[in-house]
Design a protein around this motif. Structure first.
Motif, PDB file in Angstrom:
ATOM      1  N   GLU A  74       0.828  -1.208   0.000  1.00  0.00           N
ATOM      2  CA  GLU A  74       0.000   0.000   0.000  1.00  0.00           C
ATOM      3  C   GLU A  74       0.867   1.264   0.000  1.00  0.00           C
ATOM      4  O   GLU A  74       0.552   2.239  -0.686  1.00  0.00           O
ATOM      5  CB  GLU A  74      -0.931   0.000   1.209  1.00  0.00           C
ATOM      6  N   GLU A  75       1.938   1.248   0.761  1.00  0.00           N
ATOM      7  CA  GLU A  75       2.811   2.409   0.801  1.00  0.00           C
ATOM      8  C   GLU A  75       3.514   2.595  -0.543  1.00  0.00           C
ATOM      9  O   GLU A  75       3.697   3.720  -1.012  1.00  0.00           O
ATOM     10  CB  GLU A  75       3.838   2.255   1.927  1.00  0.00           C
ATOM     11  N   ALA A  76       3.907   1.490  -1.187  1.00  0.00           N
ATOM     12  CA  ALA A  76       4.548   1.583  -2.500  1.00  0.00           C
ATOM     13  C   ALA A  76       3.594   2.202  -3.513  1.00  0.00           C
ATOM     14  O   ALA A  76       3.982   3.050  -4.332  1.00  0.00           O
ATOM     15  CB  ALA A  76       4.996   0.202  -2.960  1.00  0.00           C
ATOM     16  N   VAL A  77       2.331   1.787  -3.474  1.00  0.00           N
ATOM     17  CA  VAL A  77       1.321   2.346  -4.388  1.00  0.00           C
ATOM     18  C   VAL A  77       1.151   3.840  -4.149  1.00  0.00           C
ATOM     19  O   VAL A  77       1.042   4.634  -5.095  1.00  0.00           O
ATOM     20  CB  VAL A  77      -0.019   1.602  -4.229  1.00  0.00           C
ATOM     21  N   ARG A  78       1.118   4.267  -2.879  1.00  0.00           N
ATOM     22  CA  ARG A  78       0.962   5.700  -2.575  1.00  0.00           C
ATOM     23  C   ARG A  78       2.130   6.505  -3.163  1.00  0.00           C
ATOM     24  O   ARG A  78       1.929   7.609  -3.681  1.00  0.00           O
ATOM     25  CB  ARG A  78       0.869   5.913  -1.065  1.00  0.00           C
ATOM     26  N   ARG A  79       3.324   5.985  -3.102  1.00  0.00           N
ATOM     27  CA  ARG A  79       4.478   6.714  -3.654  1.00  0.00           C
ATOM     28  C   ARG A  79       4.388   6.802  -5.173  1.00  0.00           C
ATOM     29  O   ARG A  79       4.724   7.834  -5.765  1.00  0.00           O
ATOM     30  CB  ARG A  79       5.768   6.020  -3.224  1.00  0.00           C
ATOM     31  N   ILE A  80       3.960   5.716  -5.805  1.00  0.00           N
ATOM     32  CA  ILE A  80       3.792   5.743  -7.265  1.00  0.00           C
ATOM     33  C   ILE A  80       2.709   6.754  -7.643  1.00  0.00           C
ATOM     34  O   ILE A  80       2.854   7.532  -8.603  1.00  0.00           O
ATOM     35  CB  ILE A  80       3.446   4.332  -7.779  1.00  0.00           C
ATOM     36  N   ARG A  90      11.416  10.758  -7.586  1.00  0.00           N
ATOM     37  CA  ARG A  90      11.636  10.376  -6.193  1.00  0.00           C
ATOM     38  C   ARG A  90      12.652   9.225  -6.140  1.00  0.00           C
ATOM     39  O   ARG A  90      12.595   8.322  -6.971  1.00  0.00           O
ATOM     40  CB  ARG A  90      10.332   9.916  -5.526  1.00  0.00           C
ATOM     41  N   GLN A  91      13.547   9.290  -5.155  1.00  0.00           N
ATOM     42  CA  GLN A  91      14.505   8.202  -4.972  1.00  0.00           C
ATOM     43  C   GLN A  91      14.551   7.845  -3.495  1.00  0.00           C
ATOM     44  O   GLN A  91      14.652   8.729  -2.630  1.00  0.00           O
ATOM     45  CB  GLN A  91      15.896   8.585  -5.479  1.00  0.00           C
ATOM     46  N   PHE A  92      14.506   6.562  -3.199  1.00  0.00           N
ATOM     47  CA  PHE A  92      14.485   6.117  -1.812  1.00  0.00           C
ATOM     48  C   PHE A  92      14.975   4.675  -1.742  1.00  0.00           C
ATOM     49  O   PHE A  92      15.139   3.999  -2.773  1.00  0.00           O
ATOM     50  CB  PHE A  92      13.078   6.243  -1.213  1.00  0.00           C
ATOM     51  N   GLU A  93      15.234   4.221  -0.515  1.00  0.00           N
ATOM     52  CA  GLU A  93      15.638   2.833  -0.290  1.00  0.00           C
ATOM     53  C   GLU A  93      14.449   2.061   0.249  1.00  0.00           C
ATOM     54  O   GLU A  93      13.640   2.594   1.023  1.00  0.00           O
ATOM     55  CB  GLU A  93      16.827   2.777   0.676  1.00  0.00           C
ATOM     56  N   TRP A  94      14.351   0.781  -0.146  1.00  0.00           N
ATOM     57  CA  TRP A  94      13.131   0.026   0.093  1.00  0.00           C
ATOM     58  C   TRP A  94      13.471  -1.419   0.442  1.00  0.00           C
ATOM     59  O   TRP A  94      14.478  -1.966  -0.025  1.00  0.00           O
ATOM     60  CB  TRP A  94      12.272   0.070  -1.174  1.00  0.00           C
ATOM     61  N   ARG A  95      12.634  -2.042   1.288  1.00  0.00           N
ATOM     62  CA  ARG A  95      12.772  -3.462   1.566  1.00  0.00           C
ATOM     63  C   ARG A  95      11.866  -4.226   0.603  1.00  0.00           C
ATOM     64  O   ARG A  95      10.635  -4.075   0.629  1.00  0.00           O
ATOM     65  CB  ARG A  95      12.362  -3.774   3.007  1.00  0.00           C
ATOM     66  N   VAL A 124      13.150   2.458 -11.595  1.00  0.00           N
ATOM     67  CA  VAL A 124      14.462   1.840 -11.810  1.00  0.00           C
ATOM     68  C   VAL A 124      14.949   1.326 -10.457  1.00  0.00           C
ATOM     69  O   VAL A 124      15.065   2.092  -9.493  1.00  0.00           O
ATOM     70  CB  VAL A 124      15.470   2.843 -12.401  1.00  0.00           C
ATOM     71  N   VAL A 125      15.211   0.025 -10.369  1.00  0.00           N
ATOM     72  CA  VAL A 125      15.483  -0.627  -9.090  1.00  0.00           C
ATOM     73  C   VAL A 125      16.895  -1.238  -9.112  1.00  0.00           C
ATOM     74  O   VAL A 125      17.261  -1.926 -10.072  1.00  0.00           O
ATOM     75  CB  VAL A 125      14.448  -1.727  -8.790  1.00  0.00           C
ATOM     76  N   ARG A 126      17.659  -0.982  -8.041  1.00  0.00           N
ATOM     77  CA  ARG A 126      19.008  -1.545  -7.915  1.00  0.00           C
ATOM     78  C   ARG A 126      19.107  -2.334  -6.613  1.00  0.00           C
ATOM     79  O   ARG A 126      18.617  -1.898  -5.560  1.00  0.00           O
ATOM     80  CB  ARG A 126      20.065  -0.438  -7.906  1.00  0.00           C
ATOM     81  N   ASP A 127      19.755  -3.468  -6.679  1.00  0.00           N
ATOM     82  CA  ASP A 127      19.970  -4.310  -5.499  1.00  0.00           C
ATOM     83  C   ASP A 127      21.095  -3.690  -4.654  1.00  0.00           C
ATOM     84  O   ASP A 127      22.230  -3.558  -5.111  1.00  0.00           O
ATOM     85  CB  ASP A 127      20.359  -5.718  -5.953  1.00  0.00           C
ATOM     86  N   ILE A 128      20.785  -3.313  -3.412  1.00  0.00           N
ATOM     87  CA  ILE A 128      21.806  -2.736  -2.525  1.00  0.00           C
ATOM     88  C   ILE A 128      21.947  -3.575  -1.252  1.00  0.00           C
ATOM     89  O   ILE A 128      22.416  -3.082  -0.224  1.00  0.00           O
ATOM     90  CB  ILE A 128      21.470  -1.271  -2.165  1.00  0.00           C
ATOM     91  N   GLN A 129      21.562  -4.848  -1.322  1.00  0.00           N
ATOM     92  CA  GLN A 129      21.646  -5.702  -0.151  1.00  0.00           C
ATOM     93  C   GLN A 129      23.090  -5.815   0.361  1.00  0.00           C
ATOM     94  O   GLN A 129      23.342  -5.746   1.570  1.00  0.00           O
ATOM     95  CB  GLN A 129      21.104  -7.102  -0.480  1.00  0.00           C
ATOM     96  N   GLY A 130      24.054  -5.963  -0.544  1.00  0.00           N
ATOM     97  CA  GLY A 130      25.456  -6.051  -0.132  1.00  0.00           C
ATOM     98  C   GLY A 130      25.918  -4.805   0.593  1.00  0.00           C
ATOM     99  O   GLY A 130      26.608  -4.876   1.616  1.00  0.00           O
TER     100      GLY A 130
END
Length: 487
Positions: A74-80, A90-95, A124-130
């Motif tokens: 729901e929060e992801a939809v609100r940002r979109i 908008r740029q942010f970090e996400w789980r 545009v999504v980038r893996d930042i787990q490392g």
């Protein structure tokens, strides 16, 4: 202001043109309708989340979000929706969550584009787990440090931009409180009486381009006082921007209290040393002098015996004050051993023993003109070893021989006597405190002082049996003092 992405001629992009563009991108790309539904994905997005492109496009996948607040669908939809409405990127970090249900961190950038089917939101999504795992390890490291890691602007009050570690434990203030400026490290935490000095020391180091170390008091949130040690360095900030300092701060209150106790003990020892050097010795010398005058005037053998006892004990007490004075000097001294000529020191102490004990025979072979590692108390080493050889001798005529041996990087002074010797059980303990005992003619701390001094020089001292005496002359002993030589 809105941001709309269209072809150079101003016409909206077609879905086919859009798909052709992002299929060539190696990063994961999603295309969303303003309501959040997925219109299209590229291969990298499918690989990142572990779902097929078709499953993502037709909505078969229920959610890609972690499902925990605030990382919910729901929060992801609100940002979109907000990006589609305002056009602001908008740029942010996400789980996120993959097909196996595993959660991982991504960096997500949203931007609006206009297509022939209406507005769309490009993600545009980038893996930042490392990177997040590395940050977490770094944060754990900081939290386990016994202090505070910081980065601050080099301005009045030291405004903190980063505070990590045990800030709350040390100061009573949370890291966020200091970072926000609600509490100023330089103006609220550092003790008012130390602020000016600390600022001056830090700025001097910054001007010289060197790291700085400062100690100061702080006043904690509950008003208590603690001592801190800080090491830091200067960092250049952006062009036309502020300068920065970064460093580490830790609590040294216990160490400071210990140092203060040592300083007080040092002051007491200096006072004791002064008393031993002047007051007691002067009084004892006066007693000895009057005893000598009485001896010259007295013909009564019984009284003469009393006078001899007074003189003997007065001289013994003078000797005791001399050894105690030297021990106090050892405890007070903070200087390092340096080069000393062996010959004049040893010759002087041999002459003193010959003069003080005329009944003894003291022989000394030629002393090499070498320099040893020692200090001004080197004479006390030889004085106590030589006196021990005479005073603990049970022969009518004590005999003492002083020999010198050269060894690699060292010189050994061997003091041999014809006394009762030292048993194997005592050869180590004889250098302990008070080993001579109350009934001994010695001071009880003389050999302990010898061991203490020789150890401080980096040398050694030990006892050997003497095997060159004639039958019936007793075993004898050899005290060996080994001193390092100057290279």
């Amino acid at each position: 202001m809105t941001t709309e992405r269209t072809p150079a001629d101003g016409s909206p992009l077609s879905i086919d043109e859009l798909r052709g563009a992002f299929d060539a991108v190696t990063e994961a790309v999603f295309v969303h309708r303003p309501d959040g539904t997925i219109v299209d994905v590229n291969a990298a997005a499918a690989d990142l989340y572990g779902h097929s492109p078709s499953a993502l496009r037709d909505g078969a996948v229920e959610t890609l979000s972690a499902g925990v607040d605030p990382y919910t669908h729901e929060e992801a939809v609100r940002r979109i929706e907000r990006t589609a409405e305002t056009g602001e990127a908008r740029q942010f970090e996400w789980r996120a969550r993959d097909s196996d249900g595993a959660r991982f961190w991504v960096s997500m950038k949203l931007s609006r584009i206009d297509t022939d089917d209406g507005p769309r939101v490009l993600a545009v999504v980038r893996d930042i787990q490392g990177r997040k795992e590395a940050e977490r390890r770094f944060q754990t490291l900081i939290e386990n440090l016994p202090g505070v890691v910081y980065r601050c602007r080099n301005e009045a009050g030291w405004p903190m931009e980063f505070v990590g570690g045990r800030c709350a434990e040390l100061t009573g203030y949370e890291s966020e409180t200091v970072e926000s400026g609600a509490v100023s490290w330089g103006l609220d935490v550092i003790h008012p009486e130390d602020r000016e000095r600390v600022d001056a020391e830090v700025q001097t180091a910054v001007d010289e381009g060197s790291a700085f170390e400062v100690t100061y008091r702080i006043r904690t949130a509950d008003g208590s006082i603690k001592w801190m040690w800080e090491r830091g360095q200067h960092l250049d900030g952006p062009t036309e921007g502020p300068e920065y300092l970064e460093g580490f701060i830790t609590d040294i209150t216990d160490r400071k209290r210990y140092e203060d106790r040592l300083e007080a003990q040092r002051d007491d020892l200096e006072l004791l040393n002064q008393v031993l050097r002047h007051d007691i010795r002067n009084d004892l010398q006066l007693v000895t002098a009057y005893a000598d005058l009485l001896a010259d005037e007295c013909d009564d053998s019984q009284i003469q015996e009393y006078i001899d006892t007074i003189s003997e004990h007065a001289e013994h007490t003078v000797e005791l004050t001399t050894t105690a004075r030297d021990m106090a000097n050892v405890l007070i001294s903070d200087s390092d051993p340096e080069s000393r000529r062996l010959r004049p020191v040893l010759e002087s102490e041999v002459d003193e023993i010959r003069s003080g004990y005329p009944e003894a025979v003291v022989r000394c072979e030629s002393i090499p003109d070498v320099e040893v590692v020692a200090d001004d108390l080197l004479g006390s080493v030889f004085r106590n070893v030589l006196k021990n050889a005479v005073q603990h001798n049970d022969k009518d005529v004590p005999e003492v021989s002083v020999g010198i041996e050269r060894a690699e990087g060292a010189v050994r002074i061997r003091v041999a006597d014809n006394g009762p010797g030292v048993s194997d059980a005592q050869k180590e303990s004889i250098f302990g405190k008070g080993e001579a005992g109350l009934d001994s003619a010695g001071t009880g701390i003389g050999l302990y002082l010898v061991r203490t001094l020789v150890d401080s020089y980096g040398g050694d001292v030990w006892v050997e049996d003497r095997d060159d005496l004639g039958e019936g002359d007793g075993p004898g002993a050899i005290f060996v003092v080994e001193l390092p030589t100057e290279s």
